[in-house]
Design a protein around this motif. Structure first.
Motif, PDB file in Angstrom:
ATOM      1  N   UNK A   7       0.861  -1.186   0.000  1.00 42.62           N
ATOM      2  CA  UNK A   7       0.000   0.000   0.000  1.00 42.62           C
ATOM      3  C   UNK A   7       0.900   1.240   0.000  1.00 42.62           C
ATOM      4  N   UNK A   8       0.792   2.029  -1.070  1.00 38.27           N
ATOM      5  CA  UNK A   8       1.617   3.227  -1.216  1.00 38.27           C
ATOM      6  C   UNK A   8       0.849   4.474  -0.770  1.00 38.27           C
ATOM      7  N   UNK A  79       7.264  11.446   4.037  1.00 39.53           N
ATOM      8  CA  UNK A  79       8.602  11.407   4.610  1.00 39.53           C
ATOM      9  C   UNK A  79       9.171  10.011   4.375  1.00 39.53           C
ATOM     10  N   UNK A  80      10.490   9.876   4.345  1.00 42.64           N
ATOM     11  CA  UNK A  80      11.049   8.538   4.181  1.00 42.64           C
ATOM     12  C   UNK A  80      10.474   7.586   5.228  1.00 42.64           C
ATOM     13  N   UNK A  81       9.950   6.456   4.766  1.00 45.49           N
ATOM     14  CA  UNK A  81       9.403   5.461   5.668  1.00 45.49           C
ATOM     15  C   UNK A  81       7.891   5.477   5.780  1.00 45.49           C
ATOM     16  N   UNK A  82       7.226   6.607   5.461  1.00 42.38           N
ATOM     17  CA  UNK A  82       5.768   6.611   5.590  1.00 42.38           C
ATOM     18  C   UNK A  82       5.080   6.535   4.231  1.00 42.38           C
ATOM     19  N   UNK A  83       5.828   6.248   3.199  1.00 43.59           N
ATOM     20  CA  UNK A  83       5.246   6.191   1.860  1.00 43.59           C
ATOM     21  C   UNK A  83       4.743   4.798   1.490  1.00 43.59           C
ATOM     22  N   UNK A  84       4.884   3.824   2.395  1.00 46.85           N
ATOM     23  CA  UNK A  84       4.470   2.459   2.061  1.00 46.85           C
ATOM     24  C   UNK A  84       4.057   1.698   3.327  1.00 46.85           C
ATOM     25  N   UNK A  85       3.030   0.885   3.205  1.00 46.03           N
ATOM     26  CA  UNK A  85       2.594  -0.040   4.254  1.00 46.03           C
ATOM     27  C   UNK A  85       2.490  -1.433   3.632  1.00 46.03           C
ATOM     28  N   UNK A  86       2.654  -2.435   4.444  1.00 45.35           N
ATOM     29  CA  UNK A  86       2.341  -3.797   4.030  1.00 45.35           C
ATOM     30  C   UNK A  86       0.953  -4.111   4.547  1.00 45.35           C
ATOM     31  N   UNK A  87       0.113  -4.675   3.692  1.00 46.50           N
ATOM     32  CA  UNK A  87      -1.277  -4.978   4.025  1.00 46.50           C
ATOM     33  C   UNK A  87      -1.429  -6.474   4.224  1.00 46.50           C
ATOM     34  N   UNK A  88      -1.917  -6.868   5.389  1.00 47.26           N
ATOM     35  CA  UNK A  88      -2.205  -8.270   5.669  1.00 47.26           C
ATOM     36  C   UNK A  88      -3.710  -8.456   5.576  1.00 47.26           C
ATOM     37  N   UNK A  89      -4.147  -9.291   4.650  1.00 51.25           N
ATOM     38  CA  UNK A  89      -5.557  -9.646   4.520  1.00 51.25           C
ATOM     39  C   UNK A  89      -5.778 -10.922   5.315  1.00 51.25           C
ATOM     40  N   UNK A  90      -6.392 -10.758   6.473  1.00 49.33           N
ATOM     41  CA  UNK A  90      -6.572 -11.859   7.416  1.00 49.33           C
ATOM     42  C   UNK A  90      -7.843 -12.644   7.123  1.00 49.33           C
TER      43      UNK A  90
END
Length: 142
Positions: A7-8, A79-90
């Motif tokens: 997730x960007x 900011x560096x580091x907040x431009x991407x998340x990993x999404x877990x579909x549980x």
């Protein structure tokens, strides 16, 4: 767990970026929601209502890329580091709760786990190493 996706976050050019990724990886958009489509959007600045709340690209290989626009009115800054998340579909609310508790331990809760208007059980956190996570369970029928 069903899958982990990417997730960007972009600063106003999400649609352009995702169209670029589509041109590179192929595939189809399976979700395309602007902020104006969300409840309460009438309270947002007019120039932000057309920004992307969520867009999902499923590539030809099956990879899932999702994205949103950060909003200046919410004082969001890239900011560096907040431009991407990993999404877990549980597979369940319970799995979301267990993963969220474990991943947020020693980290920061960005959005507590909660039922959402889009038909999911969802929460966001940043682990103690600075990695952003989105934990999601989509209710059957949504």
């Amino acid at each position: 767990m069903q899958a982990i996706s990417t997730y960007f976050n972009f600063m106003g050019n999400t649609e352009e970026a995702m169209n670029f990724y589509k041109s590179v990886f192929g595939g189809e958009f399976t979700a395309f929601t602007r902020f104006k489509d969300a409840p309460g959007s009438e309270n947002m600045p007019p120039h932000e209502q057309g920004k992307m709340m969520n867009i999902t690209l499923v590539t030809k290989s099956g990879a899932v890329l999702m994205a949103t626009d950060f909003l200046e009115s919410m004082e969001q800054k890239l900011e560096p580091g907040n431009n991407i998340h990993l999404v877990v579909n549980a597979d369940s609310e319970e799995e979301v709760n267990n993963l969220f508790k474990a991943l947020s331990a020693g980290g920061v809760v960005e959005m507590p786990v909660n039922k959402t208007f889009w038909g999911a059980y969802f929460g966001m956190c940043r682990d103690k190493f600075g990695t952003g996570w989105m934990l999601n369970y989509t209710y059957p029928g949504n």
